[in-house]
Design an enzyme around this catalytic site. Structure first.
Site, mmCIF file in Angstrom:
data_model
loop_
_atom_site.group_PDB
_atom_site.id
_atom_site.type_symbol
_atom_site.label_atom_id
_atom_site.label_comp_id
_atom_site.label_asym_id
_atom_site.label_seq_id
_atom_site.Cartn_x
_atom_site.Cartn_y
_atom_site.Cartn_z
ATOM 1 N N GLY A 30 0.813 -1.217 0.000
ATOM 2 C CA GLY A 30 0.000 0.000 0.000
ATOM 3 C C GLY A 30 0.848 1.269 0.000
ATOM 4 O O GLY A 30 2.027 1.230 -0.365
ATOM 5 N N HIS A 36 4.076 1.677 -8.117
ATOM 6 C CA HIS A 36 3.087 0.596 -7.993
ATOM 7 C C HIS A 36 2.125 0.618 -9.186
ATOM 8 O O HIS A 36 1.790 -0.427 -9.752
ATOM 9 C CB HIS A 36 2.262 0.766 -6.713
ATOM 10 C CG HIS A 36 3.047 0.726 -5.442
ATOM 11 N ND1 HIS A 36 3.240 1.826 -4.643
ATOM 12 C CD2 HIS A 36 3.681 -0.305 -4.815
ATOM 13 C CE1 HIS A 36 3.946 1.493 -3.578
ATOM 14 N NE2 HIS A 36 4.234 0.211 -3.657
ATOM 15 N N GLU A 147 11.768 -3.850 -10.149
ATOM 16 C CA GLU A 147 13.235 -4.008 -10.102
ATOM 17 C C GLU A 147 13.833 -3.113 -9.020
ATOM 18 O O GLU A 147 14.984 -3.274 -8.647
ATOM 19 C CB GLU A 147 13.845 -3.680 -11.468
ATOM 20 C CG GLU A 147 13.506 -4.713 -12.527
ATOM 21 C CD GLU A 147 14.200 -4.451 -13.850
ATOM 22 O OE1 GLU A 147 14.818 -3.368 -14.006
ATOM 23 O OE2 GLU A 147 14.096 -5.313 -14.741
ATOM 24 N N LYS A 148 13.056 -2.147 -8.548
ATOM 25 C CA LYS A 148 13.496 -1.305 -7.426
ATOM 26 C C LYS A 148 14.027 -2.173 -6.289
ATOM 27 O O LYS A 148 15.012 -1.840 -5.633
ATOM 28 C CB LYS A 148 12.301 -0.457 -6.965
ATOM 29 C CG LYS A 148 12.354 0.070 -5.553
ATOM 30 C CD LYS A 148 13.067 1.361 -5.520
ATOM 31 C CE LYS A 148 13.354 1.928 -4.157
ATOM 32 N NZ LYS A 148 12.650 1.435 -3.019
ATOM 33 N N ASP A 149 13.338 -3.303 -6.056
ATOM 34 C CA ASP A 149 13.751 -4.256 -5.024
ATOM 35 C C ASP A 149 14.401 -5.447 -5.728
ATOM 36 O O ASP A 149 13.839 -6.536 -5.805
ATOM 37 C CB ASP A 149 12.537 -4.668 -4.188
ATOM 38 C CG ASP A 149 11.904 -3.469 -3.495
ATOM 39 O OD1 ASP A 149 12.450 -3.032 -2.478
ATOM 40 O OD2 ASP A 149 10.886 -2.947 -4.000
HETATM 41 P P1 AMP Z 1 6.038 -2.231 -1.660
HETATM 42 O O1 AMP Z 1 4.639 -1.756 -1.515
HETATM 43 O O2 AMP Z 1 7.059 -1.190 -1.390
HETATM 44 O O3 AMP Z 1 6.293 -3.545 -0.980
HETATM 45 O O4 AMP Z 1 6.224 -2.535 -3.213
HETATM 46 C C1 AMP Z 1 5.313 -3.341 -3.921
HETATM 47 C C2 AMP Z 1 5.889 -3.623 -5.282
HETATM 48 O O5 AMP Z 1 6.086 -2.387 -5.966
HETATM 49 C C3 AMP Z 1 7.242 -4.326 -5.234
HETATM 50 O O6 AMP Z 1 7.313 -5.288 -6.271
HETATM 51 C C4 AMP Z 1 8.203 -3.190 -5.466
HETATM 52 O O7 AMP Z 1 9.429 -3.597 -6.031
HETATM 53 C C5 AMP Z 1 7.418 -2.338 -6.442
HETATM 54 N N1 AMP Z 1 7.917 -0.958 -6.452
HETATM 55 C C6 AMP Z 1 8.109 -0.156 -5.385
HETATM 56 N N2 AMP Z 1 8.652 1.022 -5.774
HETATM 57 C C7 AMP Z 1 8.813 0.944 -7.126
HETATM 58 C C8 AMP Z 1 9.350 1.824 -8.107
HETATM 59 N N3 AMP Z 1 9.818 3.036 -7.797
HETATM 60 N N4 AMP Z 1 9.359 1.413 -9.393
HETATM 61 C C9 AMP Z 1 8.910 0.169 -9.721
HETATM 62 N N5 AMP Z 1 8.387 -0.697 -8.837
HETATM 63 C C10 AMP Z 1 8.346 -0.322 -7.556
#
Ligand code: AMP
Length: 284
Positions: A30, A36, A147-149
């Site tokens: 979230g 996202h 790919e950020k992670d």
């Molecule tokens: P999170 O909510 O931070 O756990 O992220 C959920 C998904 O969104 C994960 O697969 C992250 O790698 C992806 N995500 C987060 N930030 C970015 C970004 N800046 N660009 C691309 N994907 C992202």
């Protein structure tokens, strides 16, 4: 868009949806941003139906991390996903994901051990366990991750391969390039922790990374390029650097020299005040 928080309802709804085409899944915690939403749009291009989960997973936060402070904005997130044409928002409670007596952990060796795995002990066990559970809940035909992670993506691909997760098969775990702010900072739910001065300083991270990659490409030894990166980031006001390494893009083995044939990735985690920022970029 249907917002669902019980497993029975989710399964019934997905059984129906699946009859009219493939299901793509985007797991999130979230506090949604354009990063996202880019995953959601890629998912919508690839499949008939998109399922997004929002679950702030306690198991992937360490005891002194930001679980309680992690931003939660369900109403806004829900509107954003509905506007994107998402079919189902899966929003389970902690008791649904981790019922009383829950005792299983999935631990992926190797790729989860260095980098964020070293600075956040137990983090990737929490990620692998929740993603395996969410895959079992949704049974998607494909799943999208940022790919950020980069290391997280490697951990999930390894897990999917090792556990023969048929749905989604490892080939259907799709990585999406990092979405950035106009100044180059990678978008992150945690960027909102930064005060205005820290937000201005934060751009030093991608800037220093681009500089290091350019230096390595033009023949500067990796260790010298990384030393310059560290000096740049710390000089801009970052408090500390958890890691800054060049690594094999797939195995995540640390590289002390530019590889000749294999793709390499620069991975960095650094703290600005109490906020921990991560980023990665390809050498090629
Ligand atoms: P999170 O909510 O931070 O756990 O992220 C959920 C998904 O969104 C994960 O697969 C992250 O790698 C992806 N995500 C987060 N930030 C970015 C970004 N800046 N660009 C691309 N994907 C992202």
């Amino acid at each position: 868009m249907q917002t669902i928080s019980t497993l029975d309802t989710l399964r019934g709804t997905l059984d129906r949806l699946r009859q009219s085409g493939p299901v793509a899944f985007v797991p999130t915690m979230g506090a949604l941003h354009e990063g996202h939403l880019t995953l959601v749009r890629e998912a919508a291009r690839a499949a008939a139906h998109v399922v997004v989960s929002i679950f702030v997973n306690p198991m992937q936060f360490g005891p002194n991390e930001d679980l309680d402070a992690y931003p939660r904005q369900m109403e806004q997130d829900s509107r954003m996903l509905s506007d994107e044409g998402v079919a189902v928002l899966w929003n389970p409670g902690v008791e649904t994901v981790y019922p009383a007596g829950f005792a299983t952990t999935i631990s992926v060796k190797g790729v989860s051990e260095g980098f964020c795995g070293a600075s956040r002990p137990g983090h990737f066990d929490g990620v692998a366990t929740v993603v395996a559970k969410l895959f079992n809940h949704v049974q998607p035909d494909m799943a999208f991750f940022g790919e950020k992670d980069w290391q997280q993506l490697a951990v999930i691909r390894r897990m999917a391969r090792d556990l023969d997760l048929a749905r989604p098969h490892v080939d259907r775990i799709i990585g999406v390039p990092t979405v950035r702010e106009s100044d180059g900072l990678a978008m992150s739910s945690r960027n909102r922790y930064l005060d205005p001065a820290q937000r201005r300083a934060a751009v030093a991270l991608p800037d220093a990374m681009k500089g290091a990659l350019a230096a390595i490409r033009s023949g500067t030894p990796v260790t010298a390029a990384l030393a310059a990166l560290r000096a740049h980031v710390l000089g801009a006001g970052f408090a500390s650097i958890d890691y800054a390494e060049l690594a094999d893009a797939q195995s995540l083995d640390v590289l002390s020299r530019r590889p000749e044939a294999r793709p390499a990735r620069l991975l960095v985690a650094a703290r600005l005040g109490t906020t921990r920022l991560i980023d990665n970029m390809g050498l090629e």
